[in-house]
Design a protein around this motif. Structure first.
Motif, PDB file in Angstrom:
ATOM      1  N   ILE A 144     -35.405   3.594  11.678  1.00  0.00           N
ATOM      2  CA  ILE A 144     -34.816   3.346  12.964  1.00  0.00           C
ATOM      3  C   ILE A 144     -34.829   4.614  14.030  1.00  0.00           C
ATOM      4  O   ILE A 144     -34.657   4.433  14.963  1.00  0.00           O
ATOM      5  N   GLN A 145     -34.524   5.615  13.206  1.00  0.00           N
ATOM      6  CA  GLN A 145     -34.172   6.881  13.768  1.00  0.00           C
ATOM      7  C   GLN A 145     -35.529   7.458  14.440  1.00  0.00           C
ATOM      8  O   GLN A 145     -35.428   8.122  15.297  1.00  0.00           O
ATOM      9  N   ARG A 146     -36.649   6.939  14.328  1.00  0.00           N
ATOM     10  CA  ARG A 146     -38.001   7.084  14.864  1.00  0.00           C
ATOM     11  C   ARG A 146     -38.104   6.386  16.016  1.00  0.00           C
ATOM     12  O   ARG A 146     -39.043   6.588  17.022  1.00  0.00           O
ATOM     13  N   LEU A 147     -37.339   5.561  16.447  1.00  0.00           N
ATOM     14  CA  LEU A 147     -37.367   4.723  17.857  1.00  0.00           C
ATOM     15  C   LEU A 147     -36.476   5.444  18.988  1.00  0.00           C
ATOM     16  O   LEU A 147     -35.737   6.162  18.679  1.00  0.00           O
ATOM     17  N   SER A 148     -36.817   5.051  19.902  1.00  0.00           N
ATOM     18  CA  SER A 148     -36.024   5.678  21.032  1.00  0.00           C
ATOM     19  C   SER A 148     -34.710   5.083  20.971  1.00  0.00           C
ATOM     20  O   SER A 148     -34.448   4.075  20.416  1.00  0.00           O
ATOM     21  N   ARG A 149     -33.567   5.512  21.588  1.00  0.00           N
ATOM     22  CA  ARG A 149     -32.271   5.073  21.590  1.00  0.00           C
ATOM     23  C   ARG A 149     -32.223   3.725  22.140  1.00  0.00           C
ATOM     24  O   ARG A 149     -31.560   2.792  21.311  1.00  0.00           O
ATOM     25  N   LEU A 150     -32.687   3.384  23.116  1.00  0.00           N
ATOM     26  CA  LEU A 150     -32.788   2.044  23.640  1.00  0.00           C
ATOM     27  C   LEU A 150     -33.386   1.019  22.660  1.00  0.00           C
ATOM     28  O   LEU A 150     -32.759  -0.031  22.262  1.00  0.00           O
ATOM     29  N   LYS A 151     -34.541   1.257  22.008  1.00  0.00           N
ATOM     30  CA  LYS A 151     -35.040   0.353  21.120  1.00  0.00           C
ATOM     31  C   LYS A 151     -34.028   0.321  19.816  1.00  0.00           C
ATOM     32  O   LYS A 151     -33.962  -0.986  19.420  1.00  0.00           O
ATOM     33  N   ARG A 152     -33.767   1.333  19.379  1.00  0.00           N
ATOM     34  CA  ARG A 152     -32.622   1.209  18.332  1.00  0.00           C
ATOM     35  C   ARG A 152     -31.552   0.429  18.490  1.00  0.00           C
ATOM     36  O   ARG A 152     -31.256  -0.186  17.563  1.00  0.00           O
ATOM     37  N   LEU A 155     -32.267  -3.134  18.493  1.00  0.00           N
ATOM     38  CA  LEU A 155     -32.769  -3.545  17.219  1.00  0.00           C
ATOM     39  C   LEU A 155     -31.434  -3.871  16.250  1.00  0.00           C
ATOM     40  O   LEU A 155     -31.147  -4.834  15.474  1.00  0.00           O
ATOM     41  N   VAL A 156     -30.591  -2.807  16.272  1.00  0.00           N
ATOM     42  CA  VAL A 156     -29.302  -2.843  15.891  1.00  0.00           C
ATOM     43  C   VAL A 156     -28.483  -4.001  16.261  1.00  0.00           C
ATOM     44  O   VAL A 156     -27.737  -4.852  15.308  1.00  0.00           O
ATOM     45  N   LYS A 157     -28.377  -4.460  17.286  1.00  0.00           N
ATOM     46  CA  LYS A 157     -27.730  -5.619  17.886  1.00  0.00           C
ATOM     47  C   LYS A 157     -28.441  -6.851  17.543  1.00  0.00           C
ATOM     48  O   LYS A 157     -27.727  -7.836  16.893  1.00  0.00           O
ATOM     49  N   LYS A 158     -29.702  -6.931  17.416  1.00  0.00           N
ATOM     50  CA  LYS A 158     -30.557  -7.958  17.088  1.00  0.00           C
ATOM     51  C   LYS A 158     -30.331  -8.247  15.267  1.00  0.00           C
ATOM     52  O   LYS A 158     -29.827  -9.389  14.772  1.00  0.00           O
ATOM     53  N   PHE A 159     -30.003  -7.179  14.529  1.00  0.00           N
ATOM     54  CA  PHE A 159     -29.935  -7.304  13.013  1.00  0.00           C
ATOM     55  C   PHE A 159     -28.293  -7.827  13.010  1.00  0.00           C
ATOM     56  O   PHE A 159     -28.202  -8.466  11.966  1.00  0.00           O
ATOM     57  N   GLU A 160     -27.348  -7.047  13.725  1.00  0.00           N
ATOM     58  CA  GLU A 160     -26.029  -7.556  13.693  1.00  0.00           C
ATOM     59  C   GLU A 160     -25.751  -9.150  14.007  1.00  0.00           C
ATOM     60  O   GLU A 160     -25.195  -9.852  13.310  1.00  0.00           O
ATOM     61  N   LYS A 161     -26.548  -9.600  14.920  1.00  0.00           N
ATOM     62  CA  LYS A 161     -26.520 -10.939  15.322  1.00  0.00           C
ATOM     63  C   LYS A 161     -27.187 -11.838  14.256  1.00  0.00           C
ATOM     64  O   LYS A 161     -26.483 -12.681  13.729  1.00  0.00           O
ATOM     65  N   LEU A 162     -28.275 -11.501  13.603  1.00  0.00           N
ATOM     66  CA  LEU A 162     -28.785 -12.234  12.348  1.00  0.00           C
ATOM     67  C   LEU A 162     -27.964 -12.239  11.214  1.00  0.00           C
ATOM     68  O   LEU A 162     -27.717 -13.316  10.419  1.00  0.00           O
TER      69      LEU A 162
END
Length: 166
Positions: A144-152, A155-162
């Motif tokens: 995920i470090q290869r993603l823009s800060r916004l996308k990252r 994604l982290v919020k989505k993963f935490e929600k999961l």
């Protein structure tokens, strides 16, 4: 062969560079077999020793049943094409989320097999993406470090929600 627990993001061990393998012995062969079983159980198509908490430069890929699983010890990218491709990536350490990552379309890697023999491999498409993704992980760079800060952040919020809903 043992299925190991997988280190989950954001565990700091995923950000640590892995050490080179120096002993090409039964312990290494056992680690490779355990990685394969753990990856299949996850399920996934690629895994590194750091994904199970072992800080060694070992990768197992199984991209298709015909070719079977391959183990790459101490892999290094020797050459990468200037052409880039976008590919959807994820990780066994962050299940349930993925995103498009830009990678080189072709790479040449050098590595050792489990017996310590030096090998080279040229790849393109999915295999090239997997080599780059897993070598990044060995270097302590989570995908995920290869993603823009916004996308990252999304994604982290989505993963935490999961994680909260399971």
């Amino acid at each position: 062969m043992t299925i190991h627990p997988i280190v989950r993001y954001p565990d700091r061990r995923l950000a640590m560079p892995a050490r080179p393998v120096t002993a090409f012995d039964d312990g290494l062969r056992e680690l490779a077999a355990d990685l394969l079983e753990t990856m299949r159980a996850a399920p996934g198509i690629g895994i590194t020793a750091p994904h199970i908490g072992v800080p060694l430069r070992v990768v197992v890929l199984e991209l298709d049943a015909r070719d079977g699983a391959l183990t790459y010890v101490n892999p290094v990218i020797e050459w990468a094409s200037p052409e880039m491709i976008m590919h959807r990536e994820g990780s066994v350490s962050m299940p349930g989320v993925n995103d498009e990552v830009q990678r080189h379309a072709q790479v040449r890697i050098s590595y050792h097999d489990v017996d310590g023999n030096i090998q080279t491999e040229e790849s393109d498409g999915l295999r090239a993406v997997c080599h780059q993704h897993e070598i990044d992980q060995l270097d302590g760079m989570f995908w995920i470090q290869r993603l823009s800060r916004l996308k990252r952040e999304r994604l982290v919020k989505k993963f935490e929600k999961l994680g909260r809903s399971s």
